[in-house]
Design a protein around this motif. Sequence first.
Motif, PDB file in Angstrom:
ATOM      1  N   ILE A 243       8.752  28.072  -2.802  1.00  0.00           N
ATOM      2  CA  ILE A 243       8.285  29.119  -1.088  1.00  0.00           C
ATOM      3  C   ILE A 243       9.028  29.125  -0.842  1.00  0.00           C
ATOM      4  CG2 ILE A 243       5.871  28.763  -0.269  1.00  0.00           C
ATOM      5  CD1 ILE A 243       4.699  27.262  -1.628  1.00  0.00           C
ATOM      6  N   ASP A 244       9.699  29.803   0.566  1.00  0.00           N
ATOM      7  CA  ASP A 244      10.602  29.701   1.504  1.00  0.00           C
ATOM      8  C   ASP A 244      11.808  28.628   1.035  1.00  0.00           C
ATOM      9  OD1 ASP A 244      12.114  30.890   3.714  1.00  0.00           O
ATOM     10  OD2 ASP A 244      10.442  29.045   5.183  1.00  0.00           O
ATOM     11  N   GLY A 245      11.511  29.010  -0.186  1.00  0.00           N
ATOM     12  CA  GLY A 245      13.682  27.942  -0.373  1.00  0.00           C
ATOM     13  C   GLY A 245      12.979  26.126  -0.541  1.00  0.00           C
ATOM     14  N   LEU A 246      11.468  26.558  -0.751  1.00  0.00           N
ATOM     15  CA  LEU A 246      11.445  24.584  -1.189  1.00  0.00           C
ATOM     16  C   LEU A 246      10.417  24.918  -2.233  1.00  0.00           C
ATOM     17  CD1 LEU A 246      10.373  23.585   2.440  1.00  0.00           C
ATOM     18  CD2 LEU A 246      12.242  23.225   1.301  1.00  0.00           C
ATOM     19  N   TYR A 247      10.783  23.494  -2.934  1.00  0.00           N
ATOM     20  CA  TYR A 247      10.165  23.832  -4.008  1.00  0.00           C
ATOM     21  C   TYR A 247       8.350  23.147  -3.803  1.00  0.00           C
ATOM     22  CZ  TYR A 247       7.938  22.690  -9.245  1.00  0.00           C
ATOM     23  OH  TYR A 247       8.088  22.820 -10.342  1.00  0.00           O
ATOM     24  N   TYR A 248       7.185  23.285  -4.138  1.00  0.00           N
ATOM     25  CA  TYR A 248       6.132  22.692  -4.061  1.00  0.00           C
ATOM     26  C   TYR A 248       5.491  22.218  -5.487  1.00  0.00           C
ATOM     27  CZ  TYR A 248       6.516  23.341   0.776  1.00  0.00           C
ATOM     28  OH  TYR A 248       6.518  24.075   2.041  1.00  0.00           O
ATOM     29  N   ALA A 249       4.841  21.290  -6.253  1.00  0.00           N
ATOM     30  CA  ALA A 249       4.332  20.722  -7.495  1.00  0.00           C
ATOM     31  C   ALA A 249       2.417  20.877  -6.689  1.00  0.00           C
ATOM     32  CB  ALA A 249       4.393  20.139  -8.311  1.00  0.00           C
ATOM     33  N   PHE A 250       1.813  21.547  -7.007  1.00  0.00           N
ATOM     34  CA  PHE A 250       0.334  21.316  -6.813  1.00  0.00           C
ATOM     35  C   PHE A 250      -0.431  20.440  -7.568  1.00  0.00           C
ATOM     36  CE2 PHE A 250       2.258  25.038  -4.653  1.00  0.00           C
ATOM     37  CZ  PHE A 250       1.844  24.616  -3.644  1.00  0.00           C
ATOM     38  N   TYR A 251      -1.471  20.435  -7.345  1.00  0.00           N
ATOM     39  CA  TYR A 251      -2.112  18.703  -7.849  1.00  0.00           C
ATOM     40  C   TYR A 251      -3.879  19.074  -7.445  1.00  0.00           C
ATOM     41  CZ  TYR A 251       2.262  16.476  -8.762  1.00  0.00           C
ATOM     42  OH  TYR A 251       3.872  16.573  -9.523  1.00  0.00           O
ATOM     43  N   THR A 252      -4.592  18.402  -8.870  1.00  0.00           N
ATOM     44  CA  THR A 252      -5.552  18.880  -8.646  1.00  0.00           C
ATOM     45  C   THR A 252      -6.177  16.793  -7.856  1.00  0.00           C
ATOM     46  OG1 THR A 252      -6.356  18.087 -10.919  1.00  0.00           O
ATOM     47  CG2 THR A 252      -6.337  20.931  -9.852  1.00  0.00           C
ATOM     48  N   PRO A 253      -7.159  16.593  -7.641  1.00  0.00           N
ATOM     49  CA  PRO A 253      -7.665  14.732  -7.359  1.00  0.00           C
ATOM     50  C   PRO A 253      -7.615  14.363  -8.520  1.00  0.00           C
ATOM     51  CG  PRO A 253      -8.801  16.369  -6.069  1.00  0.00           C
ATOM     52  CD  PRO A 253      -7.611  17.282  -6.858  1.00  0.00           C
ATOM     53  N   GLN A 254      -7.717  14.927  -9.752  1.00  0.00           N
ATOM     54  CA  GLN A 254      -8.410  14.503 -10.895  1.00  0.00           C
ATOM     55  C   GLN A 254      -7.016  14.650 -12.023  1.00  0.00           C
ATOM     56  OE1 GLN A 254     -10.321  17.447 -10.131  1.00  0.00           O
ATOM     57  NE2 GLN A 254     -11.878  16.146 -10.311  1.00  0.00           N
ATOM     58  N   GLU A 255      -5.569  15.285 -11.750  1.00  0.00           N
ATOM     59  CA  GLU A 255      -3.939  14.955 -12.318  1.00  0.00           C
ATOM     60  C   GLU A 255      -3.606  14.366 -11.345  1.00  0.00           C
ATOM     61  OE1 GLU A 255      -1.635  19.086 -13.135  1.00  0.00           O
ATOM     62  OE2 GLU A 255      -2.813  19.497 -10.503  1.00  0.00           O
ATOM     63  N   LEU A 256      -4.234  13.382 -10.489  1.00  0.00           N
ATOM     64  CA  LEU A 256      -3.013  12.611  -9.201  1.00  0.00           C
ATOM     65  C   LEU A 256      -4.025  11.344  -9.719  1.00  0.00           C
ATOM     66  CD1 LEU A 256      -2.834  13.967  -5.544  1.00  0.00           C
ATOM     67  CD2 LEU A 256      -0.688  13.817  -7.663  1.00  0.00           C
ATOM     68  N   ASP A 257      -5.361  11.524 -10.115  1.00  0.00           N
ATOM     69  CA  ASP A 257      -5.545  10.016 -10.704  1.00  0.00           C
ATOM     70  C   ASP A 257      -5.039   9.229 -11.833  1.00  0.00           C
ATOM     71  OD1 ASP A 257      -7.435  10.022  -8.588  1.00  0.00           O
ATOM     72  OD2 ASP A 257      -9.540  10.668  -9.781  1.00  0.00           O
ATOM     73  N   GLU A 258      -4.547  10.690 -13.178  1.00  0.00           N
ATOM     74  CA  GLU A 258      -4.061  10.664 -13.966  1.00  0.00           C
ATOM     75  C   GLU A 258      -3.008   9.970 -14.222  1.00  0.00           C
ATOM     76  OE1 GLU A 258      -3.291  13.303 -17.649  1.00  0.00           O
ATOM     77  OE2 GLU A 258      -5.279  13.109 -17.469  1.00  0.00           O
TER      78      GLU A 258
ATOM     79  N   VAL B  39       1.102  -0.850  -0.392  1.00  0.00           N
ATOM     80  CA  VAL B  39      -0.013   0.070   0.523  1.00  0.00           C
ATOM     81  C   VAL B  39       0.600   0.949  -0.451  1.00  0.00           C
ATOM     82  CG1 VAL B  39      -1.913   1.257   1.472  1.00  0.00           C
ATOM     83  CG2 VAL B  39      -1.539  -1.876   1.279  1.00  0.00           C
ATOM     84  N   LEU B  40       0.671   2.341  -0.783  1.00  0.00           N
ATOM     85  CA  LEU B  40       1.438   3.179  -1.139  1.00  0.00           C
ATOM     86  C   LEU B  40      -0.134   4.446   0.083  1.00  0.00           C
ATOM     87  CD1 LEU B  40       3.154   5.625  -1.980  1.00  0.00           C
ATOM     88  CD2 LEU B  40       2.104   5.666  -4.086  1.00  0.00           C
ATOM     89  N   TYR B  41       0.733   5.151   0.707  1.00  0.00           N
ATOM     90  CA  TYR B  41       0.303   6.399   1.263  1.00  0.00           C
ATOM     91  C   TYR B  41       0.600   7.433   1.067  1.00  0.00           C
ATOM     92  CZ  TYR B  41      -1.734  10.680   3.793  1.00  0.00           C
ATOM     93  OH  TYR B  41      -1.418  11.735   4.693  1.00  0.00           O
ATOM     94  N   ALA B  42      -0.032   8.686   0.203  1.00  0.00           N
ATOM     95  CA  ALA B  42       1.075  10.244  -0.024  1.00  0.00           C
ATOM     96  C   ALA B  42       0.007  10.947  -0.506  1.00  0.00           C
ATOM     97  CB  ALA B  42       1.255   9.612  -2.161  1.00  0.00           C
ATOM     98  N   SER B  43       0.348  12.040  -0.017  1.00  0.00           N
ATOM     99  CA  SER B  43      -0.559  13.868   0.173  1.00  0.00           C
ATOM    100  C   SER B  43       0.033  14.484  -1.056  1.00  0.00           C
ATOM    101  CB  SER B  43      -0.892  13.656   1.489  1.00  0.00           C
ATOM    102  OG  SER B  43       0.622  14.037   2.479  1.00  0.00           O
ATOM    103  N   PHE B  44      -0.558  15.305  -0.713  1.00  0.00           N
ATOM    104  CA  PHE B  44      -0.097  16.908  -1.654  1.00  0.00           C
ATOM    105  C   PHE B  44      -0.957  17.923  -1.020  1.00  0.00           C
ATOM    106  CE2 PHE B  44       0.108  12.623  -4.173  1.00  0.00           C
ATOM    107  CZ  PHE B  44       1.523  12.906  -4.796  1.00  0.00           C
ATOM    108  N   LEU B  45      -0.709  19.146  -2.166  1.00  0.00           N
ATOM    109  CA  LEU B  45      -1.138  20.133  -1.647  1.00  0.00           C
ATOM    110  C   LEU B  45      -1.900  20.266  -3.274  1.00  0.00           C
ATOM    111  CD1 LEU B  45       0.981  22.400   0.278  1.00  0.00           C
ATOM    112  CD2 LEU B  45      -0.423  21.367   1.044  1.00  0.00           C
ATOM    113  N   SER B  46      -2.903  21.098  -3.219  1.00  0.00           N
ATOM    114  CA  SER B  46      -4.164  20.923  -4.137  1.00  0.00           C
ATOM    115  C   SER B  46      -4.534  22.611  -4.563  1.00  0.00           C
ATOM    116  CB  SER B  46      -5.395  20.616  -4.070  1.00  0.00           C
ATOM    117  OG  SER B  46      -6.019  21.121  -2.795  1.00  0.00           O
TER     118      SER B  46
END
Length: 190
Positions: free
Chosen positions: A149-164, A135-142
């Motif tokens: 942001i404050d020196g850290l790279y972030y990618a943002f995803y919609t639930p539909q993007e993650l599904d695909e 099982v994989l658990y993963a969390s993302f910002l949407s």
Amino acid sequence: MDYIKRTKQRYDELARSHEWRHTDLTPGLVARFTAMLLGERILDLGSGAGRDTLTLKRYGVHVQGMDISEEMLAVAKQTVGDPDVAFTKGDFRNLPYPDDMFDGIWANMSLLHLMKKDLPIALSQVRRVLKDTGVLYASFLSEGEDGFIDGLYYAFYTPQELDEIFEKSGFTIFDQVVSDDTVHLFARKN
């Protein structure tokens, strides 16, 4: 400097300054994850300061952590305080583990530090080291724009993007929780 090195450097700085920000884990997510496991060997992918590693350990699983930041790994070892819990330096795009090693992979707010072009590469590595029954658990910002942001790279995803992306990477998302600006998902290999 590429985005991975820049993000690693910032996490090294944060570890030394103890200024990193952590949100509390929802106990229900950890309980759900551990209840789904058919074995006890877990990788905390992007273990950072070891907070999640320690929480998972308390649920009775055999957990180890991996992070790209040596400084965060040093803090994680202190946080967990158990010499039997291994911590390894590594890059999500080239996991330093053999095939089919883990019963579960916990990637809490870690894979979002990859550019979208690199997420499928990391997921292919996760798929490789995860057992067929794992099982994989993963969390993302949407909500937000990809970038630093404050020196850290972030990618943002919609639930539909993650599904695909997950489907194309050989995973089936079988449970997804969307709360505020966060997407929590549970997936298995196809």
